[in-house]
Scaffold this motif. Structure first.
Motif, PDB file in Angstrom:
ATOM      1  N   PHE A   1       0.790  -1.237   0.000  1.00 30.48           N
ATOM      2  CA  PHE A   1       0.000   0.000   0.000  1.00 30.48           C
ATOM      3  C   PHE A   1       0.821   1.284   0.000  1.00 30.48           C
ATOM      4  CE2 PHE A   1       0.645  -1.090   4.425  1.00 30.48           C
ATOM      5  CZ  PHE A   1       0.825   0.124   5.068  1.00 30.48           C
ATOM      6  N   PRO A   2       2.092   1.311   0.489  1.00 29.89           N
ATOM      7  CA  PRO A   2       2.837   2.572   0.407  1.00 29.89           C
ATOM      8  C   PRO A   2       3.105   3.047  -1.021  1.00 29.89           C
ATOM      9  CG  PRO A   2       3.781   1.179   2.114  1.00 29.89           C
ATOM     10  CD  PRO A   2       2.804   0.333   1.344  1.00 29.89           C
ATOM     11  N   LEU A   3       2.819   2.200  -2.015  1.00 29.33           N
ATOM     12  CA  LEU A   3       2.934   2.639  -3.406  1.00 29.33           C
ATOM     13  C   LEU A   3       2.027   3.829  -3.703  1.00 29.33           C
ATOM     14  CD1 LEU A   3       2.993  -0.722  -5.403  1.00 29.33           C
ATOM     15  CD2 LEU A   3       4.670   1.113  -5.633  1.00 29.33           C
ATOM     16  N   TRP A   4       0.907   3.924  -3.001  1.00 24.59           N
ATOM     17  CA  TRP A   4      -0.126   4.891  -3.372  1.00 24.59           C
ATOM     18  C   TRP A   4      -0.268   5.995  -2.324  1.00 24.59           C
ATOM     19  CZ3 TRP A   4      -1.139  -0.518  -3.847  1.00 24.59           C
ATOM     20  CH2 TRP A   4      -1.010  -0.989  -5.167  1.00 24.59           C
ATOM     21  N   SER A   5       0.837   6.581  -1.952  1.00 20.53           N
ATOM     22  CA  SER A   5       0.812   7.629  -0.926  1.00 20.53           C
ATOM     23  C   SER A   5       0.077   8.884  -1.394  1.00 20.53           C
ATOM     24  CB  SER A   5       2.236   7.986  -0.492  1.00 20.53           C
ATOM     25  OG  SER A   5       2.997   8.459  -1.584  1.00 20.53           O
ATOM     26  N   ALA A   6      -0.083   9.047  -2.698  1.00 15.18           N
ATOM     27  CA  ALA A   6      -0.777  10.234  -3.206  1.00 15.18           C
ATOM     28  C   ALA A   6      -2.239  10.253  -2.779  1.00 15.18           C
ATOM     29  CB  ALA A   6      -0.683  10.282  -4.731  1.00 15.18           C
ATOM     30  N   VAL A   7      -2.834   9.069  -2.544  1.00 15.23           N
ATOM     31  CA  VAL A   7      -4.259   9.023  -2.222  1.00 15.23           C
ATOM     32  C   VAL A   7      -4.573   8.299  -0.922  1.00 15.23           C
ATOM     33  CG1 VAL A   7      -5.010   9.211  -4.622  1.00 15.23           C
ATOM     34  CG2 VAL A   7      -4.543   6.953  -3.658  1.00 15.23           C
ATOM     35  N   LEU A   8      -3.575   7.654  -0.308  1.00  9.81           N
ATOM     36  CA  LEU A   8      -3.824   6.884   0.905  1.00  9.81           C
ATOM     37  C   LEU A   8      -3.173   7.547   2.121  1.00  9.81           C
ATOM     38  CD1 LEU A   8      -3.250   3.186  -0.263  1.00  9.81           C
ATOM     39  CD2 LEU A   8      -5.427   4.387   0.059  1.00  9.81           C
ATOM     40  N   PRO A   9      -3.967   8.077   3.049  1.00  9.79           N
ATOM     41  CA  PRO A   9      -3.386   8.608   4.280  1.00  9.79           C
ATOM     42  C   PRO A   9      -2.566   7.560   5.034  1.00  9.79           C
ATOM     43  CG  PRO A   9      -5.649   9.347   4.047  1.00  9.79           C
ATOM     44  CD  PRO A   9      -5.423   8.339   2.968  1.00  9.79           C
ATOM     45  N   SER A  10      -2.994   6.312   5.011  1.00  7.69           N
ATOM     46  CA  SER A  10      -2.234   5.264   5.700  1.00  7.69           C
ATOM     47  C   SER A  10      -0.872   5.052   5.052  1.00  7.69           C
ATOM     48  CB  SER A  10      -3.017   3.949   5.708  1.00  7.69           C
ATOM     49  OG  SER A  10      -4.138   4.027   6.560  1.00  7.69           O
ATOM     50  N   ALA A  11      -0.795   5.203   3.742  1.00  5.79           N
ATOM     51  CA  ALA A  11       0.491   5.088   3.061  1.00  5.79           C
ATOM     52  C   ALA A  11       1.411   6.231   3.471  1.00  5.79           C
ATOM     53  CB  ALA A  11       0.292   5.075   1.551  1.00  5.79           C
ATOM     54  N   ARG A  12       0.863   7.434   3.558  1.00  4.14           N
ATOM     55  CA  ARG A  12       1.683   8.569   3.995  1.00  4.14           C
ATOM     56  C   ARG A  12       2.135   8.374   5.441  1.00  4.14           C
ATOM     57  NH1 ARG A  12      -2.275  11.106   0.797  1.00  4.14           N
ATOM     58  NH2 ARG A  12      -3.534  11.823   2.557  1.00  4.14           N
ATOM     59  N   ALA A  13       1.256   7.825   6.262  1.00  2.00           N
ATOM     60  CA  ALA A  13       1.631   7.550   7.654  1.00  2.00           C
ATOM     61  C   ALA A  13       2.732   6.499   7.720  1.00  2.00           C
ATOM     62  CB  ALA A  13       0.407   7.084   8.437  1.00  2.00           C
ATOM     63  N   ALA A  14       2.653   5.487   6.861  1.00  2.00           N
ATOM     64  CA  ALA A  14       3.670   4.438   6.850  1.00  2.00           C
ATOM     65  C   ALA A  14       5.021   5.002   6.411  1.00  2.00           C
ATOM     66  CB  ALA A  14       3.244   3.305   5.918  1.00  2.00           C
ATOM     67  N   LEU A  15       5.018   5.871   5.416  1.00  2.00           N
ATOM     68  CA  LEU A  15       6.273   6.472   4.972  1.00  2.00           C
ATOM     69  C   LEU A  15       6.845   7.386   6.054  1.00  2.00           C
ATOM     70  CD1 LEU A  15       5.416   7.269   1.242  1.00  2.00           C
ATOM     71  CD2 LEU A  15       6.846   5.408   2.121  1.00  2.00           C
ATOM     72  N   ALA A  16       5.964   8.128   6.734  1.00  3.70           N
ATOM     73  CA  ALA A  16       6.430   8.976   7.830  1.00  3.70           C
ATOM     74  C   ALA A  16       7.020   8.133   8.955  1.00  3.70           C
ATOM     75  CB  ALA A  16       5.282   9.832   8.349  1.00  3.70           C
ATOM     76  N   GLU A  17       6.379   6.994   9.247  1.00  2.00           N
ATOM     77  CA  GLU A  17       6.907   6.093  10.265  1.00  2.00           C
ATOM     78  C   GLU A  17       8.283   5.570   9.857  1.00  2.00           C
ATOM     79  OE1 GLU A  17       5.270   2.262  12.784  1.00  2.00           O
ATOM     80  OE2 GLU A  17       4.854   2.313  10.628  1.00  2.00           O
ATOM     81  N   PHE A  18       8.417   5.196   8.584  1.00  2.00           N
ATOM     82  CA  PHE A  18       9.730   4.771   8.103  1.00  2.00           C
ATOM     83  C   PHE A  18      10.754   5.887   8.244  1.00  2.00           C
ATOM     84  CE2 PHE A  18      12.627   5.339   4.488  1.00  2.00           C
ATOM     85  CZ  PHE A  18      13.577   4.403   4.865  1.00  2.00           C
ATOM     86  N   GLY A  19      10.361   7.103   7.876  1.00  2.00           N
ATOM     87  CA  GLY A  19      11.303   8.223   7.957  1.00  2.00           C
ATOM     88  C   GLY A  19      11.821   8.437   9.365  1.00  2.00           C
ATOM     89  N   GLU A  20      10.928   8.386  10.347  1.00  2.00           N
ATOM     90  CA  GLU A  20      11.343   8.537  11.742  1.00  2.00           C
ATOM     91  C   GLU A  20      12.267   7.397  12.162  1.00  2.00           C
ATOM     92  OE1 GLU A  20       9.348   8.953  16.218  1.00  2.00           O
ATOM     93  OE2 GLU A  20       8.070   8.751  14.445  1.00  2.00           O
ATOM     94  N   PHE A  21      11.903   6.180  11.768  1.00  2.00           N
ATOM     95  CA  PHE A  21      12.713   4.996  12.081  1.00  2.00           C
ATOM     96  C   PHE A  21      14.107   5.128  11.479  1.00  2.00           C
ATOM     97  CE2 PHE A  21      14.095   0.824  10.407  1.00  2.00           C
ATOM     98  CZ  PHE A  21      14.279   0.132  11.601  1.00  2.00           C
ATOM     99  N   ALA A  22      14.190   5.549  10.217  1.00  2.00           N
ATOM    100  CA  ALA A  22      15.484   5.672   9.550  1.00  2.00           C
ATOM    101  C   ALA A  22      16.342   6.744  10.207  1.00  2.00           C
ATOM    102  CB  ALA A  22      15.276   5.985   8.067  1.00  2.00           C
ATOM    103  N   ARG A  23      15.743   7.864  10.552  1.00  2.00           N
ATOM    104  CA  ARG A  23      16.519   8.937  11.185  1.00  2.00           C
ATOM    105  C   ARG A  23      17.058   8.495  12.530  1.00  2.00           C
ATOM    106  NH1 ARG A  23      12.274  11.924   9.007  1.00  2.00           N
ATOM    107  NH2 ARG A  23      11.197  12.000  11.022  1.00  2.00           N
ATOM    108  N   GLU A  24      16.259   7.730  13.277  1.00  2.00           N
ATOM    109  CA  GLU A  24      16.735   7.207  14.563  1.00  2.00           C
ATOM    110  C   GLU A  24      17.968   6.331  14.392  1.00  2.00           C
ATOM    111  OE1 GLU A  24      13.551   4.991  16.216  1.00  2.00           O
ATOM    112  OE2 GLU A  24      12.366   6.734  16.813  1.00  2.00           O
ATOM    113  N   ARG A  25      17.952   5.495  13.365  1.00  2.00           N
ATOM    114  CA  ARG A  25      19.022   4.520  13.170  1.00  2.00           C
ATOM    115  C   ARG A  25      20.234   5.095  12.476  1.00  2.00           C
ATOM    116  NH1 ARG A  25      17.838   1.620  17.222  1.00  2.00           N
ATOM    117  NH2 ARG A  25      15.678   0.918  17.202  1.00  2.00           N
ATOM    118  N   LEU A  26      20.057   6.138  11.675  1.00  2.00           N
ATOM    119  CA  LEU A  26      21.180   6.743  10.973  1.00  2.00           C
ATOM    120  C   LEU A  26      21.842   7.845  11.786  1.00  2.00           C
ATOM    121  CD1 LEU A  26      19.579   6.971   7.413  1.00  2.00           C
ATOM    122  CD2 LEU A  26      21.441   5.445   8.122  1.00  2.00           C
ATOM    123  N   GLY A  27      21.162   8.291  12.809  1.00  2.00           N
ATOM    124  CA  GLY A  27      21.738   9.335  13.633  1.00  2.00           C
ATOM    125  C   GLY A  27      21.835  10.661  12.945  1.00  2.00           C
TER     126      GLY A  27
END
Length: 316
Positions: free
Chosen positions: A290-316
């Motif tokens: 479902f993250p393929l369709w972030s243009a129309v899915l709020p859940s997809a945008r939330a999933a990408l935002a969750e990934f972004g936070e996770f990545a920033r935590e791990r990359l420092g």
């Protein structure tokens, strides 16, 4: 996540799509897109269709892209404004190892990079049946080696992808781990296909509501990808059955309505038993990748935002 009773599940399914159970209105947009044409037949039609549905909404105008050769494997750099160019998401697309491309997954890859504030390197690895296992893994390893040759530190790279790309991300980590080489800072697995034996209960529980993946199609994909001399439960092709000791921090995201739901749930349990730092987020009403369709899915945008936070935590 499942009732354990087929009749109850079927009743719930009928209620959900007749208004008896609240459903996300936004996912119906994607369901209509996926159902707007008959299922494609043959590899060429399937590859064209995934580009069509994956690219149904264009990439944002502010994304900069650049084609690059990563040790003989075509790839594409992308970055949003302000991205940290010293940190990388190595993105491995889904498509059952038989379809998918940079073009089909460009929006997902670029918006994941934006969310994390880093560059994305999306890989165009070789596809089965023309190039069965281990061709895709060889290409992923070549891209990893190329990143190292360009001066990128392993702990500044996140590896991730959807579906088969999640499987491939795990296989790349396993190869690096077994070789004693520096490993990625983290893994991101979106709707990962971890079990090519297709033994998860959700394969049948969710068959009526998953618009994309069903047992017969997955059997065809697995047969095209896995050579005859390799068993489907071999950890090289089904990381669910691998030794996950030493797994890097891993984020797993999956939709509740996927036939591959149990591929995520059982994988996270196996990783937890191996004492890995692993997170699972099941998104209600969401379908495969479902993250393929972030243009129309709020859940997809939330999933990408969750990934972004996770990545920033791990990359420092």
């Amino acid at each position: 996540m499942r009732t354990g009773h087929a009749t109850t599940r079927a009743e719930t399914t009928r209620a959900r799509y007749s208004g008896g159970v609240s459903a996300s209105a936004d996912i119906q947009i994607v369901r209509r897109l996926l159902g707007s044409k008959p299922r494609p037949v043959g590899w060429a039609e399937r590859r064209a269709r995934i580009v069509e549905v994956g690219g149904a909404w264009p990439v944002a105008d502010d994304i900069a892209v650049e084609a690059v050769d990563t040790g003989g494997v075509p790839a594409e750099w992308s970055r949003a404004p302000g991205a940290d160019t010293s940190q990388v998401l190595l993105f491995l697309h889904g498509g059952g190892y038989c379809s998918g491309s940079i073009a089909s997954h460009r929006t997902m890859a670029t918006e994941a990079g934006r969310a994390a504030g880093i560059r994305t390197l999306a890989l165009e690895y070789r596809l089965a049946p023309e190039h069965p296992y281990p061709a895709a893994l060889e290409d992923a390893r070549a891209a990893w080696d190329w990143l190292e040759s360009q001066g990128f530190a392993a702990d500044q790279v996140v590896v991730g992808g959807d579906s088969a790309g999640g499987n491939l991300s795990l296989e790349l980590w396993r190869e690096l781990h077994r070789a004693g080489r520096p490993e990625p800072a983290a893994l991101w697995l979106a709707s990962p296909w971890t079990d090519l034996t297709l033994s998860g209960a959700s394969m049948d529980d969710n068959d009526a509501i998953d618009p994309l993946l069903h047992r017969a199609y997955l059997e065809e994909l697995a047969a095209a990808y896995v050579p005859a001399d390799i068993a489907r439960d071999d950890p090289r092709v089904s990381p669910l059955f691998a030794d996950l000791t030493g797994l890097p921090p891993t984020l797993v995201q999956v939709g509740s309505d996927e036939t591959l739901l149990d591929d995520s749930v059982r994988f996270v349990r196996a990783a937890a038993v191996a004492e890995a730092d692993v997170r699972l987020h099941v998104y209600p009403h969401m379908i495969h990748a479902f993250p393929l369709w972030s243009a129309v899915l709020p859940s997809a945008r939330a999933a990408l935002a969750e990934f972004g936070e996770f990545a920033r935590e791990r990359l420092g």
